[in-house]
Design a protein around this motif. Structure first.
Motif, PDB file in Angstrom:
ATOM      1  N   GLN A 275      -4.118  11.732  11.455  1.00  0.00           N
ATOM      2  CA  GLN A 275      -4.223  10.525  10.644  1.00  0.00           C
ATOM      3  C   GLN A 275      -2.859  10.128  10.087  1.00  0.00           C
ATOM      4  O   GLN A 275      -1.910  10.916  10.093  1.00  0.00           O
ATOM      5  CB  GLN A 275      -5.210  10.710   9.490  1.00  0.00           C
ATOM      6  CG  GLN A 275      -4.721  11.616   8.382  1.00  0.00           C
ATOM      7  CD  GLN A 275      -5.682  11.661   7.205  1.00  0.00           C
ATOM      8  OE1 GLN A 275      -6.118  12.726   6.812  1.00  0.00           O
ATOM      9  NE2 GLN A 275      -6.006  10.516   6.647  1.00  0.00           N
ATOM     10  N   LEU A 276      -2.781   8.899   9.592  1.00  0.00           N
ATOM     11  CA  LEU A 276      -1.590   8.417   8.914  1.00  0.00           C
ATOM     12  C   LEU A 276      -1.624   8.883   7.464  1.00  0.00           C
ATOM     13  O   LEU A 276      -2.692   9.008   6.859  1.00  0.00           O
ATOM     14  CB  LEU A 276      -1.516   6.893   8.962  1.00  0.00           C
ATOM     15  CG  LEU A 276      -1.525   6.246  10.349  1.00  0.00           C
ATOM     16  CD1 LEU A 276      -1.290   4.741  10.227  1.00  0.00           C
ATOM     17  CD2 LEU A 276      -0.501   6.863  11.273  1.00  0.00           C
ATOM     18  N   LEU A 277      -0.440   9.124   6.907  1.00  0.00           N
ATOM     19  CA  LEU A 277      -0.371   9.545   5.513  1.00  0.00           C
ATOM     20  C   LEU A 277      -0.907   8.475   4.574  1.00  0.00           C
ATOM     21  O   LEU A 277      -1.419   8.772   3.498  1.00  0.00           O
ATOM     22  CB  LEU A 277       1.084   9.871   5.152  1.00  0.00           C
ATOM     23  CG  LEU A 277       1.675  11.117   5.824  1.00  0.00           C
ATOM     24  CD1 LEU A 277       3.170  11.205   5.546  1.00  0.00           C
ATOM     25  CD2 LEU A 277       0.965  12.373   5.330  1.00  0.00           C
ATOM     26  N   ARG A 278      -0.813   7.229   4.987  1.00  0.00           N
ATOM     27  CA  ARG A 278      -1.361   6.108   4.225  1.00  0.00           C
ATOM     28  C   ARG A 278      -1.592   4.958   5.197  1.00  0.00           C
ATOM     29  O   ARG A 278      -0.945   4.882   6.250  1.00  0.00           O
ATOM     30  CB  ARG A 278      -0.410   5.671   3.105  1.00  0.00           C
ATOM     31  CG  ARG A 278       0.957   5.255   3.582  1.00  0.00           C
ATOM     32  CD  ARG A 278       1.930   5.027   2.438  1.00  0.00           C
ATOM     33  NE  ARG A 278       3.248   4.652   2.939  1.00  0.00           N
ATOM     34  CZ  ARG A 278       4.146   5.521   3.394  1.00  0.00           C
ATOM     35  NH1 ARG A 278       3.848   6.808   3.423  1.00  0.00           N
ATOM     36  NH2 ARG A 278       5.315   5.102   3.834  1.00  0.00           N
ATOM     37  N   PRO A 279      -2.502   4.043   4.902  1.00  0.00           N
ATOM     38  CA  PRO A 279      -2.773   2.933   5.819  1.00  0.00           C
ATOM     39  C   PRO A 279      -1.562   2.019   5.959  1.00  0.00           C
ATOM     40  O   PRO A 279      -0.740   1.878   5.050  1.00  0.00           O
ATOM     41  CB  PRO A 279      -3.940   2.194   5.146  1.00  0.00           C
ATOM     42  CG  PRO A 279      -4.523   3.165   4.176  1.00  0.00           C
ATOM     43  CD  PRO A 279      -3.395   4.042   3.730  1.00  0.00           C
ATOM     44  N   ILE A 280      -1.444   1.392   7.109  1.00  0.00           N
ATOM     45  CA  ILE A 280      -0.427   0.375   7.332  1.00  0.00           C
ATOM     46  C   ILE A 280      -0.875  -0.913   6.645  1.00  0.00           C
ATOM     47  O   ILE A 280      -2.051  -1.283   6.696  1.00  0.00           O
ATOM     48  CB  ILE A 280      -0.232   0.125   8.837  1.00  0.00           C
ATOM     49  CG1 ILE A 280       0.285   1.405   9.512  1.00  0.00           C
ATOM     50  CG2 ILE A 280       0.706  -1.044   9.097  1.00  0.00           C
ATOM     51  CD1 ILE A 280       0.350   1.313  11.018  1.00  0.00           C
ATOM     52  N   ASP A 281       0.052  -1.607   5.996  1.00  0.00           N
ATOM     53  CA  ASP A 281      -0.278  -2.897   5.400  1.00  0.00           C
ATOM     54  C   ASP A 281      -0.573  -3.886   6.519  1.00  0.00           C
ATOM     55  O   ASP A 281       0.248  -4.071   7.428  1.00  0.00           O
ATOM     56  CB  ASP A 281       0.885  -3.424   4.552  1.00  0.00           C
ATOM     57  CG  ASP A 281       1.085  -2.601   3.293  1.00  0.00           C
ATOM     58  OD1 ASP A 281       0.091  -2.010   2.829  1.00  0.00           O
ATOM     59  OD2 ASP A 281       2.221  -2.542   2.791  1.00  0.00           O
ATOM     60  N   PRO A 282      -1.752  -4.558   6.468  1.00  0.00           N
ATOM     61  CA  PRO A 282      -2.088  -5.510   7.532  1.00  0.00           C
ATOM     62  C   PRO A 282      -1.025  -6.610   7.649  1.00  0.00           C
ATOM     63  O   PRO A 282      -0.486  -7.084   6.664  1.00  0.00           O
ATOM     64  CB  PRO A 282      -3.438  -6.085   7.078  1.00  0.00           C
ATOM     65  CG  PRO A 282      -4.010  -5.050   6.178  1.00  0.00           C
ATOM     66  CD  PRO A 282      -2.836  -4.417   5.479  1.00  0.00           C
ATOM     67  N   ILE A 283      -0.748  -6.994   8.871  1.00  0.00           N
ATOM     68  CA  ILE A 283       0.227  -8.049   9.126  1.00  0.00           C
ATOM     69  C   ILE A 283      -0.431  -9.405   8.891  1.00  0.00           C
ATOM     70  O   ILE A 283      -1.531  -9.672   9.376  1.00  0.00           O
ATOM     71  CB  ILE A 283       0.750  -7.952  10.572  1.00  0.00           C
ATOM     72  CG1 ILE A 283       1.396  -6.590  10.790  1.00  0.00           C
ATOM     73  CG2 ILE A 283       1.732  -9.073  10.885  1.00  0.00           C
ATOM     74  CD1 ILE A 283       1.742  -6.312  12.234  1.00  0.00           C
ATOM     75  N   ASP A 284       0.239 -10.275   8.180  1.00  0.00           N
ATOM     76  CA  ASP A 284      -0.325 -11.578   7.822  1.00  0.00           C
ATOM     77  C   ASP A 284      -0.165 -12.540   8.993  1.00  0.00           C
ATOM     78  O   ASP A 284       0.653 -13.464   8.966  1.00  0.00           O
ATOM     79  CB  ASP A 284       0.382 -12.122   6.574  1.00  0.00           C
ATOM     80  CG  ASP A 284      -0.312 -13.372   6.049  1.00  0.00           C
ATOM     81  OD1 ASP A 284       0.322 -14.102   5.266  1.00  0.00           O
ATOM     82  OD2 ASP A 284      -1.473 -13.615   6.423  1.00  0.00           O
ATOM     83  N   GLN A 285      -0.976 -12.319  10.027  1.00  0.00           N
ATOM     84  CA  GLN A 285      -0.884 -13.131  11.239  1.00  0.00           C
ATOM     85  C   GLN A 285      -2.265 -13.613  11.668  1.00  0.00           C
ATOM     86  O   GLN A 285      -2.481 -13.919  12.835  1.00  0.00           O
ATOM     87  CB  GLN A 285      -0.260 -12.308  12.376  1.00  0.00           C
ATOM     88  CG  GLN A 285       1.195 -11.922  12.142  1.00  0.00           C
ATOM     89  CD  GLN A 285       2.125 -13.101  12.308  1.00  0.00           C
ATOM     90  OE1 GLN A 285       1.776 -14.087  12.951  1.00  0.00           O
ATOM     91  NE2 GLN A 285       3.303 -13.023  11.726  1.00  0.00           N
TER      92      GLN A 285
END
Length: 296
Positions: A275-285
């Protein structure tokens, strides 16, 4: 399947069955297999009386199967990353999408809300590639990073087929080179038909049967393209943007009623705690045009 795998009067089979019966609902069953024995769809082992469903099939019709009672993980002998290598910094993650262009374009209008998620996912570095040669070059540039390699192509278990090229299992394994001492884990998601089956000692699983690879998620049967893209997109979204461990993301995808029943064909041949240490910030696209279907 039960009778094929387990011999009633064999002491080892009896001991194995006793151990299975003692596992509580929802327990994880880990089985280590070799690349010589890759087709073990344990989720479809059935216990109980056969009851013909009435009306439209539902998840409850699978109550007698191991896939409903257990979280099954198949670990490939020779592969795996240590616990300290399975928690990935999202800033160092490089995701590569090797996609069959024609099938993606044909399926895209039917993906519903998953189309938006797929667009955002393929904007993550190193983005998407539509023939194997360009995907191979891209992977060579990121092989010393934390990777998720997502492949959407046709497969017969021995070859991966793209729009204008193909690659056999042994070549695929060699091209996904990795330093055995690398501290950067790799997860393969082969969103293809029969991606965890194939010839002995030369299956697609052989790509993950090496140190440093957290393993592979794939199918042991044929699956429709649209469903495959939706299933793979949900899995990647939960991994990347929700920060769920691989096992939880897979369980969530397989419990989705709108993906039933083809979501049940996926098997985890990987470490479930990747897993990732924390979620990726969603891209505003969200409102951006679908520009990622670019020329390779």
């Amino acid at each position: 399947m039960h009778n094929a795998l387990l011999i009633e009067d064999d002491p080892r089979s009896q001991e194995f069955m006793r151990a299975i019966e003692e596992l509580p609902q929802g327990a994880e069953l880990r089985v280590v297999c070799s690349d010589d024995e890759v087709s073990l769809p344990l989720g479809f082992v059935f216990e109980g009386e056969v009851d013909t469903p009435v009306g439209k099939p539902s998840r409850s019709d699978f109550a007698g199967f191991w896939l409903d009672r257990l979280k099954i993980t198949m670990l490939v002998e020779g592969g795996g990353a240590g616990p300290e290598r399975r928690s990935v910094d999202p800033l160092s993650l490089k995701t590569l999408y090797a996609l069959h262009r024609t099938e993606v374009e044909n399926a895209f209008p039917y993906l519903g809300s998953d189309a938006v998620k797929l667009k955002q996912l393929t904007l993550l570095p190193v983005k998407d590639y539509y023939n194997w040669n360009s995907a191979k070059r891209a992977y060579a540039n990121i092989s010393n990073a934390e990777n998720i390699v997502f492949v959407f192509a046709h497969s017969n278990g021995d070859y991966l087929y793209f729009s204008d090229s193909s690659v056999d299992c042994n070549t695929f394994r060699l091209q996904l080179h990795k330093d055995r001492n690398s501290s950067h884990p790799v997860l393969l998601i082969l969103n293809c038909c029969l991606s965890v089956s194939g010839g002995e000692g030369g299956s697609l699983l052989s790509a993950a049967a090496r140190k440093g690879f957290c393993g592979l998620v794939g199918t042991e049967a044929e699956i429709l393209n649209t469903y495959a893209l939706r299933c793979g997109t949900r899995l990647m979204w939960d991994l990347c943007f929700k920060g769920r461990p691989l096992g939880e993301a897979l369980d969530e995808m397989q419990s989705a009623e709108d993906l039933f029943p083809l979501n049940l064909l996926y098997t985890c041949y990987a470490q479930r705690d990747f897993q990732l240490l924390r979620p990726i910030d969603p891209i505003d696209q969200i409102d951006a045009p679908h520009e990622q279907l670019k020329a390779a």
